[in-house]
Design a protein around this motif. Structure first.
Motif, PDB file in Angstrom:
ATOM      1  N   LEU A 116      -2.934   5.189  -3.250  1.00  0.00           N
ATOM      2  CA  LEU A 116      -3.822   6.334  -3.038  1.00  0.00           C
ATOM      3  C   LEU A 116      -3.312   7.503  -3.833  1.00  0.00           C
ATOM      4  CD1 LEU A 116      -4.332   6.307   0.806  1.00  0.00           C
ATOM      5  CD2 LEU A 116      -6.046   5.879  -0.914  1.00  0.00           C
ATOM      6  N   VAL A 135      -1.990  -1.440  -3.846  1.00  0.00           N
ATOM      7  CA  VAL A 135      -3.013  -0.400  -3.779  1.00  0.00           C
ATOM      8  C   VAL A 135      -2.299   0.936  -3.635  1.00  0.00           C
ATOM      9  CG1 VAL A 135      -4.996   0.471  -2.510  1.00  0.00           C
ATOM     10  CG2 VAL A 135      -4.587  -1.981  -2.616  1.00  0.00           C
ATOM     11  N   ASN A 141     -11.446   4.374   2.947  1.00  0.00           N
ATOM     12  CA  ASN A 141     -11.761   3.362   1.951  1.00  0.00           C
ATOM     13  C   ASN A 141     -10.589   2.381   1.801  1.00  0.00           C
ATOM     14  OD1 ASN A 141     -13.149   2.030  -0.140  1.00  0.00           O
ATOM     15  ND2 ASN A 141     -12.078   3.266  -1.663  1.00  0.00           N
ATOM     16  N   LEU A 142      -9.386   2.914   1.757  1.00  0.00           N
ATOM     17  CA  LEU A 142      -8.201   2.071   1.633  1.00  0.00           C
ATOM     18  C   LEU A 142      -8.058   1.154   2.845  1.00  0.00           C
ATOM     19  CD1 LEU A 142      -5.500   1.405   0.149  1.00  0.00           C
ATOM     20  CD2 LEU A 142      -4.475   2.996   1.732  1.00  0.00           C
ATOM     21  N   ASP A 197       0.684   5.847  -0.574  1.00  0.00           N
ATOM     22  CA  ASP A 197       0.038   7.072  -1.022  1.00  0.00           C
ATOM     23  C   ASP A 197       0.940   7.673  -2.094  1.00  0.00           C
ATOM     24  OD1 ASP A 197       2.120   8.293   0.363  1.00  0.00           O
ATOM     25  OD2 ASP A 197       0.869   9.030   1.995  1.00  0.00           O
ATOM     26  N   LYS A 231      -8.404   7.518   2.578  1.00  0.00           N
ATOM     27  CA  LYS A 231      -7.737   6.693   3.584  1.00  0.00           C
ATOM     28  C   LYS A 231      -8.704   5.690   4.212  1.00  0.00           C
ATOM     29  CE  LYS A 231      -6.372   8.154   7.777  1.00  0.00           C
ATOM     30  NZ  LYS A 231      -5.610   8.835   8.810  1.00  0.00           N
ATOM     31  N   GLN A 245     -10.412  -1.702   2.565  1.00  0.00           N
ATOM     32  CA  GLN A 245      -9.919  -2.706   1.622  1.00  0.00           C
ATOM     33  C   GLN A 245      -8.786  -3.532   2.246  1.00  0.00           C
ATOM     34  OE1 GLN A 245      -8.731  -0.745  -1.964  1.00  0.00           O
ATOM     35  NE2 GLN A 245     -10.776   0.049  -2.387  1.00  0.00           N
ATOM     36  N   ILE A 272       0.853  -1.189   0.000  1.00  0.00           N
ATOM     37  CA  ILE A 272       0.000   0.000   0.000  1.00  0.00           C
ATOM     38  C   ILE A 272       0.883   1.231   0.000  1.00  0.00           C
ATOM     39  CG2 ILE A 272      -1.703   1.314   1.314  1.00  0.00           C
ATOM     40  CD1 ILE A 272      -2.726  -1.311   2.420  1.00  0.00           C
TER      41      ILE A 272
END
Length: 189
Positions: free
Chosen positions: A63, A61, A73-74, A39, A71, A77, A37
């Protein structure tokens, strides 16, 4: 000579001190499954990681935006992935500290050990902070001192970090403290 019993080890997990988190450069773990993950500030670190040989099963993933508008929503997930992941899966993340703190807290609550998480802080030095007086969490604090969004007190950000809260602790500065103007303008490191 008397036979002494061996000491009993009651805890196998790392003891988590409430101090500043330690971050490291992203690297592949030995895990079969990895969730990666980032950003926007962590994207270069993830691209460098993906350029190396990596596990077959991989979820990446990213952002967009510096203020992490997605954040929640992430994290939802990531939470679903962790719930479905087999034992021994790893969480690798790169980004600004508020995202990393939220991911660490969420994974920790789901039973991940610190060894199963590799986190790299990139981008601006921002912190989520919790007021020791009114218990409000203020996100994305960038300076050593700030005004609490809950009680309006001028607070100083400490290096005391709570994994349970996913935030640094901030205490009130005395109004007559001559350091207030300087600390309100001094960026966090």
């Amino acid at each position: 000579m008397m036979n002494m019993p061996k000491p009993v080890v009651k805890y196998r997990h790392r003891i988590y001190s409430s101090s500043r988190p330690v971050y490291e450069d992203l690297r592949w773990s030995q895990a079969q499954d990895c969730l990666v993950i980032c950003d926007s500030s962590g994207a270069p670190a993830v691209r460098a990681l993906l350029a190396q040989p990596h596990p077959e099963r991989l979820i990446v993933v990213q952002l967009n935006g510096g203020n992490i508008p997605g954040k929640d929503n992430l994290l939802a997930q990531a939470s679903q992935w962790i719930d479905r992941a087999p034992a021994g899966s790893a969480l690798l993340a790169a980004g600004e500290e508020p995202l990393l703190c939220a991911l660490r807290r969420m994974a920790w609550e789901k039973g991940y050990s610190a060894d199963a998480m590799i986190l790299q802080r990139t981008g601006r030095a921002l912190r989520d902070t919790r007021c020791a007086h009114c218990h409000t969490i203020t996100s994305n604090v960038a300076f050593q001192a700030f005004t609490c969004s809950g009680c309006g007190r001028v607070l100083v950000v400490r290096d005391h970090y709570s994994i349970r809260l996913g935030a640094y602790i901030a205490n009130m500065m005395m109004p007559e403290d001559p350091m207030i103007p300087e600390m309100l303008e001094t960026a966090l490191k």
